[in-house]
Design a protein around this motif. Structure first.
Motif, PDB file in Angstrom:
ATOM      1  N   LYS A 186      33.565 -45.274 -45.240  1.00  9.23           N
ATOM      2  CA  LYS A 186      34.561 -45.000 -46.277  1.00  9.23           C
ATOM      3  C   LYS A 186      35.891 -44.772 -45.594  1.00  9.23           C
ATOM      4  N   LEU A 187      36.862 -45.612 -45.908  1.00 11.99           N
ATOM      5  CA  LEU A 187      38.123 -45.628 -45.171  1.00 11.99           C
ATOM      6  C   LEU A 187      38.975 -44.382 -45.416  1.00 11.99           C
ATOM      7  N   PHE A 188      39.193 -43.992 -46.665  1.00  9.65           N
ATOM      8  CA  PHE A 188      40.145 -42.914 -46.944  1.00  9.65           C
ATOM      9  C   PHE A 188      39.731 -41.552 -46.374  1.00  9.65           C
ATOM     10  N   PRO A 189      38.531 -41.053 -46.632  1.00  9.38           N
ATOM     11  CA  PRO A 189      38.201 -39.720 -46.086  1.00  9.38           C
ATOM     12  C   PRO A 189      38.190 -39.689 -44.559  1.00  9.38           C
ATOM     13  N   SER A 190      37.663 -40.739 -43.958  1.00 12.71           N
ATOM     14  CA  SER A 190      37.621 -40.755 -42.498  1.00 12.71           C
ATOM     15  C   SER A 190      39.021 -40.874 -41.907  1.00 12.71           C
ATOM     16  N   THR A 191      39.920 -41.592 -42.580  1.00 14.51           N
ATOM     17  CA  THR A 191      41.298 -41.725 -42.108  1.00 14.51           C
ATOM     18  C   THR A 191      41.993 -40.375 -42.081  1.00 14.51           C
ATOM     19  N   VAL A 192      41.830 -39.613 -43.128  1.00 14.97           N
ATOM     20  CA  VAL A 192      42.469 -38.297 -43.203  1.00 14.97           C
ATOM     21  C   VAL A 192      41.912 -37.375 -42.119  1.00 14.97           C
ATOM     22  N   ILE A 193      40.608 -37.378 -41.956  1.00 13.93           N
ATOM     23  CA  ILE A 193      39.982 -36.522 -40.944  1.00 13.93           C
ATOM     24  C   ILE A 193      40.444 -36.929 -39.550  1.00 13.93           C
ATOM     25  N   LEU A 194      40.502 -38.233 -39.274  1.00 18.42           N
ATOM     26  CA  LEU A 194      40.937 -38.709 -37.965  1.00 18.42           C
ATOM     27  C   LEU A 194      42.403 -38.376 -37.703  1.00 18.42           C
ATOM     28  N   LEU A 195      43.249 -38.458 -38.727  1.00 19.61           N
ATOM     29  CA  LEU A 195      44.657 -38.073 -38.546  1.00 19.61           C
ATOM     30  C   LEU A 195      44.779 -36.600 -38.188  1.00 19.61           C
ATOM     31  N   PHE A 196      43.982 -35.755 -38.854  1.00 26.11           N
ATOM     32  CA  PHE A 196      44.021 -34.329 -38.523  1.00 26.11           C
ATOM     33  C   PHE A 196      43.415 -34.037 -37.155  1.00 26.11           C
ATOM     34  N   MET A 197      42.596 -34.932 -36.644  1.00 24.36           N
ATOM     35  CA  MET A 197      42.089 -34.785 -35.288  1.00 24.36           C
ATOM     36  C   MET A 197      43.114 -35.270 -34.266  1.00 24.36           C
ATOM     37  N   ILE A 198      43.808 -36.357 -34.576  1.00 24.77           N
ATOM     38  CA  ILE A 198      44.724 -36.987 -33.622  1.00 24.77           C
ATOM     39  C   ILE A 198      45.980 -36.147 -33.393  1.00 24.77           C
ATOM     40  N   LEU A 199      46.583 -35.656 -34.445  1.00 20.45           N
ATOM     41  CA  LEU A 199      47.874 -34.964 -34.317  1.00 20.45           C
ATOM     42  C   LEU A 199      47.842 -33.765 -33.372  1.00 20.45           C
ATOM     43  N   PRO A 200      46.908 -32.814 -33.507  1.00 21.98           N
ATOM     44  CA  PRO A 200      46.925 -31.697 -32.550  1.00 21.98           C
ATOM     45  C   PRO A 200      46.598 -32.124 -31.120  1.00 21.98           C
ATOM     46  N   ILE A 201      45.691 -33.089 -30.983  1.00 23.27           N
ATOM     47  CA  ILE A 201      45.355 -33.554 -29.638  1.00 23.27           C
ATOM     48  C   ILE A 201      46.562 -34.220 -28.999  1.00 23.27           C
ATOM     49  N   TYR A 202      47.289 -35.033 -29.765  1.00 23.51           N
ATOM     50  CA  TYR A 202      48.459 -35.727 -29.230  1.00 23.51           C
ATOM     51  C   TYR A 202      49.567 -34.734 -28.867  1.00 23.51           C
ATOM     52  N   ILE A 203      49.807 -33.763 -29.732  1.00 29.18           N
ATOM     53  CA  ILE A 203      50.857 -32.774 -29.456  1.00 29.18           C
ATOM     54  C   ILE A 203      50.509 -31.955 -28.215  1.00 29.18           C
ATOM     55  N   PHE A 204      49.267 -31.481 -28.129  1.00 30.96           N
ATOM     56  CA  PHE A 204      48.839 -30.724 -26.951  1.00 30.96           C
ATOM     57  C   PHE A 204      48.907 -31.595 -25.692  1.00 30.96           C
ATOM     58  N   GLY A 205      48.454 -32.833 -25.799  1.00 31.85           N
ATOM     59  CA  GLY A 205      48.501 -33.746 -24.655  1.00 31.85           C
ATOM     60  C   GLY A 205      49.916 -34.053 -24.218  1.00 31.85           C
ATOM     61  N   HIS A 206      50.821 -34.181 -25.176  1.00 35.61           N
ATOM     62  CA  HIS A 206      52.230 -34.454 -24.848  1.00 35.61           C
ATOM     63  C   HIS A 206      52.841 -33.297 -24.067  1.00 35.61           C
ATOM     64  N   PHE A 207      52.621 -32.074 -24.544  1.00 32.31           N
ATOM     65  CA  PHE A 207      53.181 -30.917 -23.833  1.00 32.31           C
ATOM     66  C   PHE A 207      52.546 -30.735 -22.456  1.00 32.31           C
ATOM     67  N   ALA A 208      51.249 -30.957 -22.362  1.00 30.87           N
ATOM     68  CA  ALA A 208      50.578 -30.857 -21.061  1.00 30.87           C
ATOM     69  C   ALA A 208      51.085 -31.937 -20.109  1.00 30.87           C
ATOM     70  N   PHE A 209      51.287 -33.135 -20.615  1.00 29.99           N
ATOM     71  CA  PHE A 209      51.766 -34.234 -19.773  1.00 29.99           C
ATOM     72  C   PHE A 209      53.201 -33.983 -19.326  1.00 29.99           C
ATOM     73  N   GLU A 210      54.040 -33.441 -20.205  1.00 32.43           N
ATOM     74  CA  GLU A 210      55.431 -33.128 -19.836  1.00 32.43           C
ATOM     75  C   GLU A 210      55.462 -32.047 -18.759  1.00 32.43           C
ATOM     76  N   LYS A 211      54.604 -31.039 -18.887  1.00 31.48           N
ATOM     77  CA  LYS A 211      54.560 -29.978 -17.881  1.00 31.48           C
ATOM     78  C   LYS A 211      54.102 -30.542 -16.545  1.00 31.48           C
ATOM     79  N   TYR A 212      53.068 -31.361 -16.570  1.00 33.64           N
ATOM     80  CA  TYR A 212      52.556 -31.965 -15.341  1.00 33.64           C
ATOM     81  C   TYR A 212      53.604 -32.878 -14.709  1.00 33.64           C
ATOM     82  N   LYS A 213      54.314 -33.614 -15.550  1.00 31.15           N
ATOM     83  CA  LYS A 213      55.314 -34.564 -15.058  1.00 31.15           C
ATOM     84  C   LYS A 213      56.426 -33.849 -14.307  1.00 31.15           C
ATOM     85  N   PHE A 214      56.890 -32.727 -14.805  1.00 26.81           N
ATOM     86  CA  PHE A 214      57.995 -32.021 -14.153  1.00 26.81           C
ATOM     87  C   PHE A 214      57.532 -31.173 -12.969  1.00 26.81           C
ATOM     88  N   VAL A 215      56.294 -30.713 -13.001  1.00 24.43           N
ATOM     89  CA  VAL A 215      55.816 -29.890 -11.895  1.00 24.43           C
ATOM     90  C   VAL A 215      55.637 -30.731 -10.639  1.00 24.43           C
TER      91      VAL A 215
END
Length: 149
Positions: free
Chosen positions: A70-99
């Motif tokens: 089922k496309l719609f429910p899984s899409t919403v769940i996956l978006l809510f999974m992707i956004l926090p992981i991407y934001i956390f990964g972005h900040f971790a990658f920026e910290k690693y990049k500058f260190v």
């Protein structure tokens, strides 16, 4: 049960996809000599990660578990999974990049500060042995060339 396992495996696919897309974003920014993060790269990264995660989840639910996708429910769940992981990964990658950046430059491309953490990074013991063997080989070749003269 099966959908929970599919989401759990998709979580690992999302983490790997976020890491790879952030690495490519960093390389593209270096190639284009961008000083700040480019929003277009973030949007592309999120779209790519979303497509990969939907594909992975669809393949697991349809082909591995034999359930309907089922496309719609899984899409919403996956978006809510992707956004926090991407934001956390972005900040971790920026910290690693500058260190672990080798140096920092000014606007006119002059080196301002060498990073001591980068300089203190341990070298592998293999490389020390390799360099010692190379120096030893060089000294033997030098001795042979002196004998010919």
């Amino acid at each position: 049960m099966h959908s929970g396992l599919a989401y759990f495996i998709t979580f690992f696919v999302i983490v790997i996809s976020v890491f790879v897309t952030l690495f490519f974003k960093y390389e593209l920014e270096q190639m284009f000599r961008e000083k700040k993060s480019v929003i277009a790269f973030h949007i592309c990264n999120l779209i790519i990660t979303f497509m990969v995660s939907v594909g992975a989840y669809a393949v697991m639910t349809v082909y591995l578990f034999g359930k309907s996708f089922k496309l719609f429910p899984s899409t919403v769940i996956l978006l809510f999974m992707i956004l926090p992981i991407y934001i956390f990964g972005h900040f971790a990658f920026e910290k690693y990049k500058f260190v672990y950046q080798k140096y920092r430059t000014t606007g006119n491309e002059k080196v301002v500060v060498l990073n001591e953490k980068y300089l203190k990074k341990k070298r592998s013991a293999k490389f020390k042995q390799y360099n010692a063997l190379a120096k030893e080989d060089r000294s033997h070749n030098a001795a042979k060339s002196r004998r010919r003269l």
